[in-house]
Design an enzyme around this catalytic site. Structure first.
Site, PDB file in Angstrom:
ATOM      1  N   PHE A 118       0.843  -1.191   0.000  1.00  0.00           N
ATOM      2  CA  PHE A 118       0.000   0.000   0.000  1.00  0.00           C
ATOM      3  C   PHE A 118       0.884   1.248   0.000  1.00  0.00           C
ATOM      4  O   PHE A 118       1.734   1.411   0.885  1.00  0.00           O
ATOM      5  CB  PHE A 118      -0.924  -0.005   1.215  1.00  0.00           C
ATOM      6  CG  PHE A 118      -2.029  -1.020   1.118  1.00  0.00           C
ATOM      7  CD1 PHE A 118      -3.313  -0.640   0.783  1.00  0.00           C
ATOM      8  CD2 PHE A 118      -1.777  -2.366   1.339  1.00  0.00           C
ATOM      9  CE1 PHE A 118      -4.331  -1.571   0.675  1.00  0.00           C
ATOM     10  CE2 PHE A 118      -2.780  -3.312   1.225  1.00  0.00           C
ATOM     11  CZ  PHE A 118      -4.062  -2.914   0.889  1.00  0.00           C
ATOM     12  N   LYS A 122       2.050  10.342   0.473  1.00  0.00           N
ATOM     13  CA  LYS A 122       3.478  10.512   0.238  1.00  0.00           C
ATOM     14  C   LYS A 122       4.262   9.200   0.326  1.00  0.00           C
ATOM     15  O   LYS A 122       5.454   9.175   0.021  1.00  0.00           O
ATOM     16  CB  LYS A 122       4.045  11.532   1.223  1.00  0.00           C
ATOM     17  CG  LYS A 122       3.495  12.937   1.020  1.00  0.00           C
ATOM     18  CD  LYS A 122       4.094  13.932   2.019  1.00  0.00           C
ATOM     19  CE  LYS A 122       3.525  15.325   1.811  1.00  0.00           C
ATOM     20  NZ  LYS A 122       4.076  16.306   2.788  1.00  0.00           N
ATOM     21  N   TYR A 123       3.593   8.127   0.720  1.00  0.00           N
ATOM     22  CA  TYR A 123       4.280   6.835   0.816  1.00  0.00           C
ATOM     23  C   TYR A 123       4.685   6.296  -0.557  1.00  0.00           C
ATOM     24  O   TYR A 123       5.431   5.323  -0.643  1.00  0.00           O
ATOM     25  CB  TYR A 123       3.409   5.820   1.557  1.00  0.00           C
ATOM     26  CG  TYR A 123       3.561   5.897   3.064  1.00  0.00           C
ATOM     27  CD1 TYR A 123       4.328   4.967   3.755  1.00  0.00           C
ATOM     28  CD2 TYR A 123       2.954   6.911   3.788  1.00  0.00           C
ATOM     29  CE1 TYR A 123       4.482   5.027   5.137  1.00  0.00           C
ATOM     30  CE2 TYR A 123       3.099   6.989   5.169  1.00  0.00           C
ATOM     31  CZ  TYR A 123       3.863   6.047   5.834  1.00  0.00           C
ATOM     32  OH  TYR A 123       4.019   6.127   7.199  1.00  0.00           O
ATOM     33  N   ASP A 207       4.777  -4.047   3.990  1.00  0.00           N
ATOM     34  CA  ASP A 207       4.835  -2.591   4.112  1.00  0.00           C
ATOM     35  C   ASP A 207       5.702  -1.993   3.009  1.00  0.00           C
ATOM     36  O   ASP A 207       6.801  -2.506   2.727  1.00  0.00           O
ATOM     37  CB  ASP A 207       5.411  -2.191   5.475  1.00  0.00           C
ATOM     38  CG  ASP A 207       4.331  -2.053   6.537  1.00  0.00           C
ATOM     39  OD1 ASP A 207       3.143  -2.213   6.200  1.00  0.00           O
ATOM     40  OD2 ASP A 207       4.682  -1.781   7.701  1.00  0.00           O
ATOM     41  N   PRO A 230      10.561  -7.099  15.330  1.00  0.00           N
ATOM     42  CA  PRO A 230      11.970  -6.943  15.735  1.00  0.00           C
ATOM     43  C   PRO A 230      12.156  -6.221  17.063  1.00  0.00           C
ATOM     44  O   PRO A 230      13.185  -6.405  17.728  1.00  0.00           O
ATOM     45  CB  PRO A 230      12.580  -6.124  14.594  1.00  0.00           C
ATOM     46  CG  PRO A 230      11.438  -5.367  14.013  1.00  0.00           C
ATOM     47  CD  PRO A 230      10.265  -6.304  14.113  1.00  0.00           C
ATOM     48  N   GLU A 299      -2.803  -4.192  13.148  1.00  0.00           N
ATOM     49  CA  GLU A 299      -1.775  -5.018  13.773  1.00  0.00           C
ATOM     50  C   GLU A 299      -2.287  -5.627  15.078  1.00  0.00           C
ATOM     51  O   GLU A 299      -1.977  -6.779  15.404  1.00  0.00           O
ATOM     52  CB  GLU A 299      -0.520  -4.193  14.035  1.00  0.00           C
ATOM     53  CG  GLU A 299       0.649  -5.016  14.578  1.00  0.00           C
ATOM     54  CD  GLU A 299       1.935  -4.221  14.622  1.00  0.00           C
ATOM     55  OE1 GLU A 299       2.712  -4.291  13.647  1.00  0.00           O
ATOM     56  OE2 GLU A 299       2.163  -3.513  15.636  1.00  0.00           O
TER      57      GLU A 299
END
Length: 350
Positions: A118, A122-123, A207, A230, A299
């Site tokens: 996705f 601005k991604y 992501d 992580p 999530e």
């Protein structure tokens, strides 16, 4: 007196005709209904057969009879990490699998893999690195279909893809809240799987603000696949950022849960991912009706789902590290990582 019997005959004939019409209509409608039932049953049986076939392919691992690879051992290997979960799902680390063997097994099955990403607002700035590094490391040598969901199709970069690999852009609406963008991913994933259910064998949801640095391949395949986060893989579970309000459908209580999984990387067979996405979407929307938003949106719902529905394969934090986090001794390779970024500059709200 002669008219009365005539009227009786007329009424009788009309009644018979009406009865015949009603009977014909009933039979016709039932035949159509039976046809619809047959179509539905055929569709269900087809989906079940595809699912059973995929389960068989995951459990029946045939390799070429002339393949040579390093001799395996059950007494030597990684001793610094756990490679099996309490429910006997493999936990995948570098040094726990043989890439040549696994690739050979799944090439015989002629599998196809899809991936969703996705890039809203601005991604889109992260797409080029994501797509180019995916070409270098993500299921190299296999059939791969990338689906880019974006509100800016014109900003999707042109990336040269190897034979057997393709990219499809799907338009989605913009949003003033990044939380809403995050939450609707499950809805779009559910819809995609429903539309493309027969076209691919496996799907991964990743992501976009991330890059591949090393192999991500057939070792990651499974029914339902999760990636351990992580930042929390050495943390006590009572300190995991689960949704802790009992009124939310994402709730996980004290002393509950297994690992804390990433919302930025998960996957599996289409059937399993569809079930996950549909459930998480339903629970998210039910919470929203009650003015609830889980701590970490999809999530949080994903973690709840995977606590109840155990993943059949768990990927170590190698499969979603973070660029700002220093490598620890047990991380022998970083395969995929989130890039360092200024959230205030790229999110519509912080």
């Amino acid at each position: 007196m002669a008219l009365f019997p005539g009227r009786t005959v007329t009424v009788t004939l009309l009644s018979a005709m009406i009865l015949l019409l009603l009977t014909y209509n009933y039979i016709t409608q039932n035949c159509r209904f039976d046809d619809k039932l047959t179509d539905i049953q055929t569709s269900v049986e087809s989906s079940e057969q595809s699912y059973k076939q995929m389960k068989n392919e995951l459990s029946h691992l045939e390799s070429p009879d002339d393949l040579q690879y390093k001799q395996p051992s059950i007494t030597k290997g990684r001793t610094d990490v756990v490679s099996l979960s309490p429910w006997l799902a493999p936990v995948v680390w570098e040094g726990t699998f043989e890439p040549l063997l696994l690739d050979s097994v799944f090439k015989l099955q002629n599998i196809s893999v899809s991936a969703t990403v996705f890039a809203v607002g601005k991604y889109t700035m992260f797409l080029k690195d994501f797509l180019e590094t995916a070409e270098q490391h993500f299921f190299v040598g296999f059939s791969v279909h990338m689906y880019v969901f974006t509100d800016r199709p014109e900003d999707v970069p042109s990336v040269k893809m190897a034979p057997g690999r393709q990219l499809t852009v799907r338009a989605v609406p913009s949003s003033d809240r990044w939380q809403q963008i995050s939450a609707r991913r499950m809805e779009f994933i559910q819809t995609l799987v429903e539309e493309k259910l027969q076209e691919h064998d496996f799907i991964f949801c990743l992501d976009v603000d991330s890059k591949f640095h090393g192999r991500w391949g057939t070792e990651s395949l499974g029914g339902l696949v999760a990636v351990v986060h992580p930042w929390f893989y050495t943390t006590d579970r009572n300190k995991f950022p689960y949704e802790r309000r009992p009124e939310s459908r994402a709730y996980i209580g004290p002393g509950e849960g297994d690992f804390y999984y990433c919302g930025g990387a998960f996957g599996g067979t289409l059937r399993e991912v569809h079930r996950l996405a549909k459930t998480c979407r339903s629970n998210f929307e039910a919470d929203a009706e009650e003015k609830l938003e889980a701590a970490w949106q999809e999530e949080s719902h994903l973690n709840r789902y995977m606590w109840v529905n155990k993943p059949s394969k768990v990927l170590s934090p190698e499969y979603l590290w973070h660029d700002i986090k220093e490598k620890t001794p047990e991380i022998h390779i970083v395969r995929f990582s989130g890039v360092a970024k200024n959230y205030a500059a790229i999110r519509p709200n912080v």
